[in-house]
Design an enzyme around this catalytic site. Structure first.
Site, PDB file in Angstrom:
ATOM      1  N   GLY A   9       0.773  -1.244   0.000  1.00 45.32           N
ATOM      2  CA  GLY A   9       0.000   0.000   0.000  1.00 45.32           C
ATOM      3  C   GLY A   9       0.793   1.276   0.000  1.00 45.32           C
ATOM      4  O   GLY A   9       0.227   2.349  -0.207  1.00 45.32           O
ATOM      5  N   CYS A  36     -11.900   3.150 -29.519  1.00 42.36           N
ATOM      6  CA  CYS A  36     -13.153   3.872 -29.785  1.00 42.36           C
ATOM      7  C   CYS A  36     -13.967   4.064 -28.521  1.00 42.36           C
ATOM      8  O   CYS A  36     -15.013   3.429 -28.328  1.00 42.36           O
ATOM      9  CB  CYS A  36     -13.942   3.114 -30.837  1.00 42.36           C
ATOM     10  SG  CYS A  36     -12.998   3.036 -32.353  1.00 42.36           S
TER      11      CYS A  36
HETATM   12  N1  LLP Z   1      -1.517  -7.087  -0.754  1.00 39.20           N
HETATM   13  C1  LLP Z   1      -2.806  -7.221  -1.132  1.00 39.20           C
HETATM   14  C2  LLP Z   1      -3.644  -8.206  -0.452  1.00 39.20           C
HETATM   15  C3  LLP Z   1      -3.311  -6.418  -2.165  1.00 39.20           C
HETATM   16  O1  LLP Z   1      -4.588  -6.552  -2.520  1.00 39.20           O
HETATM   17  C4  LLP Z   1      -2.467  -5.487  -2.816  1.00 39.20           C
HETATM   18  C5  LLP Z   1      -2.972  -4.640  -3.892  1.00 39.20           C
HETATM   19  C6  LLP Z   1      -1.127  -5.401  -2.395  1.00 39.20           C
HETATM   20  C7  LLP Z   1      -0.700  -6.218  -1.356  1.00 39.20           C
HETATM   21  C8  LLP Z   1      -0.144  -4.460  -3.019  1.00 39.20           C
HETATM   22  O2  LLP Z   1      -0.494  -3.133  -2.832  1.00 39.20           O
HETATM   23  P1  LLP Z   1       0.502  -1.963  -3.320  1.00 39.20           P
HETATM   24  O3  LLP Z   1       1.748  -2.056  -2.480  1.00 39.20           O
HETATM   25  O4  LLP Z   1       0.795  -2.186  -4.743  1.00 39.20           O
HETATM   26  O5  LLP Z   1      -0.275  -0.743  -3.070  1.00 39.20           O
HETATM   27  N2  LLP Z   1      -4.947  -1.246  -9.739  1.00 39.20           N
HETATM   28  C9  LLP Z   1      -4.770  -0.246  -8.709  1.00 39.20           C
HETATM   29  C10 LLP Z   1      -4.142  -0.815  -7.464  1.00 39.20           C
HETATM   30  C11 LLP Z   1      -4.887  -2.001  -6.902  1.00 39.20           C
HETATM   31  C12 LLP Z   1      -4.198  -2.618  -5.712  1.00 39.20           C
HETATM   32  C13 LLP Z   1      -4.788  -3.946  -5.373  1.00 39.20           C
HETATM   33  N3  LLP Z   1      -4.192  -4.624  -4.261  1.00 39.20           N
HETATM   34  C14 LLP Z   1      -3.974   0.907  -9.297  1.00 39.20           C
HETATM   35  O6  LLP Z   1      -3.625   0.855 -10.475  1.00 39.20           O
HETATM   36  O7  LLP Z   1      -3.717   1.893  -8.613  1.00 39.20           O
END
Ligand code: LLP
Length: 416
Positions: free
Chosen positions: A239, A342
Site C-alpha cells: 500500500g 473507440c
Molecule cells: N496485498 C494485497 C492483499 C493487495 O490486494 C495489494 C494490492 C497489495 C498487497 C499491493 O499493494 P501496493 O503495495 O501495490 O499498493 N490497480 C490499482 C491498485 C490495486 C491494488 C490492489 N491490491 C492501481 O492501479 O492503482
C-alpha cells in the site's frame, strides 16, 4: 542516478536512448529499469536490517517473469491472488515456502494446488474460506498454515476504488470477528495459525493509517498470546504510495521505521506485501504520436498506446507524467493525449503542454505498476512488448503479441 533521465536532450532508460528501443521493438512498448527495480527492493531490505522479515512482492503489480526472477534472486517471496500467479511465481523461480496467498475468492482447486506445493500461508478473508481450507486440508491429510487478514476499519485516505480496509469493503475478516475465528482455527487439527495481517489499501501517502492498523492488529495478537495462541508472523500488507505528480509519500525507511517501532520487543517475523512501491517508478510506457489534430476547445495528440495498454487514467482518472523523448524547440501547445480505442474515456492525459510533431515519441511515466498487468486486448489490440534495460543493454522480456494469437482459441460454428 535516476533510471530515466535526459542526456543531451534525449530521454534515456539507464544508458539506452529510448529512440533506440522504439526502433528495435516498435511502439507501444513498456520499458523497465533493472537498476530502479533493484534499488527499490534494496531500500526495503536496508530499512528492515536487524529484523526477521520477508518481503512478499505483490506480483499483481507487474508479473513479468523477468521482474519476478529479479526479485526472487534478491530473496523475495510473493503475494499471490490466483492459481495463475502461483504458477507464474514458480515458473520464475519463486520458492513455495515464501509465498502467501491473498484474495477473497480462492477456489477449491487453487487451495488444493497451493497447499500441495507447500506455500507459507493462506491469507484468509472470511469464515467460509477458513472452513473450506480446513476441509480440504483434512481430506489431504495436511495442516494448512493460515493467517487471518483482518479488516481494521481504518481510513487510508486514498482513491475509493483502491481502499480496502474500511468495514464497507469486501476485504478481510471484520475486526470484531477475528479473535473468534483464530480460536476456531487454533482448535482445528487441519489448520495451523501462522499469523495475522492486514492490507488497507493502495497508493497511501501517510504513515498514520498503517500505524493505526498495526496498533489494532497487535492488540489482537496480544490477546491471542495470552491465550497461548502464539503467532509466528504479522503481515502489514502493501500500500505504500509513490510519486506520480505532486504526492509526497513517506520514504520507505520512514514508513518502515514506524512499523518496526511498534514491533519492538515482540517476537514476530515481519511480512510485507509491497507492489507499487517496488515497481511503479521503475517503468514507463513508450508510445509514438500517430496524428496531431489541432482544434477547439481541444487539440488532440493521438498516440499508438491506448486505454487497453494503460488503464489507470481511464479507470481512476490517474495522473501519469507524459514526457517527450526528444526536446523540440517551442512552440508548445496543450493537448489531450488520447489513443486509437473507440471510447471517449480512452485517454492517457488531459491538457498536457508539449512541443511535439507527428511521429514523435512520448514516454508515459510511472508505468511499472498496474500497467501492463491490467492491460487487455480491447479493440483486438495485441498487448505491447516489454523491455528491461540493464545498463547499456535492452532485453525484450515479453514479445509483442501477434494478432493471430488473439483469436487462436476461437472457433466458428460448424457449417449448416
Ligand atoms: N496485498 C494485497 C492483499 C493487495 O490486494 C495489494 C494490492 C497489495 C498487497 C499491493 O499493494 P501496493 O503495495 O501495490 O499498493 N490497480 C490499482 C491498485 C490495486 C491494488 C490492489 N491490491 C492501481 O492501479 O492503482
Amino acid at each position: 542516478m535516476s533510471a530515466f533521465e535526459y542526456r543531451d536532450g534525449i530521454l534515456h532508460a539507464e544508458s539506452v536512448p529510448l529512440g533506440d528501443i522504439a526502433a528495435q521493438v516498435g511502439t507501444p512498448c513498456y520499458v523497465y529499469s533493472r537498476t530502479a527495480l533493484e534499488s527499490a527492493y534494496r531500500a526495503f531490505e536496508a530499512a528492515l536490517a536487524g529484523r526477521e522479515h520477508l518481503i512478499c512482492y505483490a506480483m499483481k503489480a507487474n508479473a513479468n517473469l523477468a521482474v519476478l526472477d529479479l526479485f526472487a534472486r534478491l530473496g523475495a517471496g510473493f503475494d499471490i491472488v490466483s492459481g495463475g500467479e502461483l504458477a507464474r511465481a514458480r515458473a520464475a523461480g519463486g520458492r513455495a515456502e515464501r509465498i502467501v496467498f491473498s484474495g477473497v475468492g480462492k477456489s477449491e482447486t487453487e487451495i488444493r494446488t497451493a497447499l500441495a506445493s507447500g506455500i507459507l500461508c493462506f491469507n484468509v478473508e472470511s469464515a467460509a474460506e477458513l472452513a473450506r481450507i480446513g476441509r480440504i486440508a483434512a481430506a489431504m491429510g495436511r495442516r494448512a498454515p493460515i493467517s487471518l487478514r483482518v479488516n481494521p476499519d481504518v481510513d487510508p485516505h486514498t482513491h475509493p476504488y483502491i481502499s480496502t480496509g474500511l468495514k464497507e469493503n469486501k476485504f478481510g475478516v471484520p475486526y470484531g470477528e477475528a479473535l473468534a475465528l483464530c480460536r476456531q482455527a487454533a482448535a482445528s487439527a487441519s489448520l495451523q495459525v501462522a499469523g495475522l495481517g492486514f492490507h488497507i489499501g493502495s497508493q497511501l501517502v501517510e504513515v498514520a493509517p498503517f500505524a493505526d492498523a498495526l496498533d489494532r492488529l497487535l492488540a489482537l495478537a496480544d490477546t491471542l498470546d495470552r491465550e497461548g495462541i502464539g503467532l509466528r508472523h504479522v503481515d502489514i500488507g502493501g500500500g505504500l504510495g509513490i510519486r506520480y505528480r505532486e504526492e509526497r509519500p513517506p520514504a520507505i525507511a520512514d514508513y518502515l521505521a514506524a512499523m518496526l517501532a511498534r514491533l519492538d520487543g515482540r517476537p514476530y517475523r515481519l511480512l510485507l506485501e509491497p507492489g507499487r512501491a517496488l515497481v511503479g517508478n521503475a517503468g514507463l510506457l513508450l508510445t509514438r504520436i500517430e496524428y496531431l489534430k489541432p482544434g477547439t476547445p481541444h487539440s488532440f495528440a493521438i498516440v499508438d498506446a491506448a486505454m487497453n495498454d494503460l488503464m489507470r487514467p481511464s479507470l481512476y482518472d490517474a495522473w501519469h507524467d507524459i514526457l517527450p523523448v526528444a526536446h523540440r524547440p517551442a512552440p508548445a501547445r496543450r493537448y489531450e493525449i488520447v489513443g486509437p480505442v473507440c471510447e471517449t474515456g480512452d485517454f492517457l492525459g488531459h491538457d498536457r503542454e508539449l512541443a511535439v510533431a507527428q511521429g514523435d515519441l512520448l514516454a508515459v511515466m510511472s508505468a511499472g505498476a498496474y500497467a501492463m498487468s491490467m492491460s487487455s486486448n480491447y479493440n483486438s489490440r495485441p498487448r505491447a512488448a516489454e523491455v528491461m534495460v540493464d545498463g547499456a543493454n535492452a532485453h525484450i522480456v515479453r514479445a509483442r503479441e501477434s494478432v493471430e494469437s488473439l483469436f487462436a482459441l476461437e472457433r466458428r460454428l460448424p457449417v449448416g
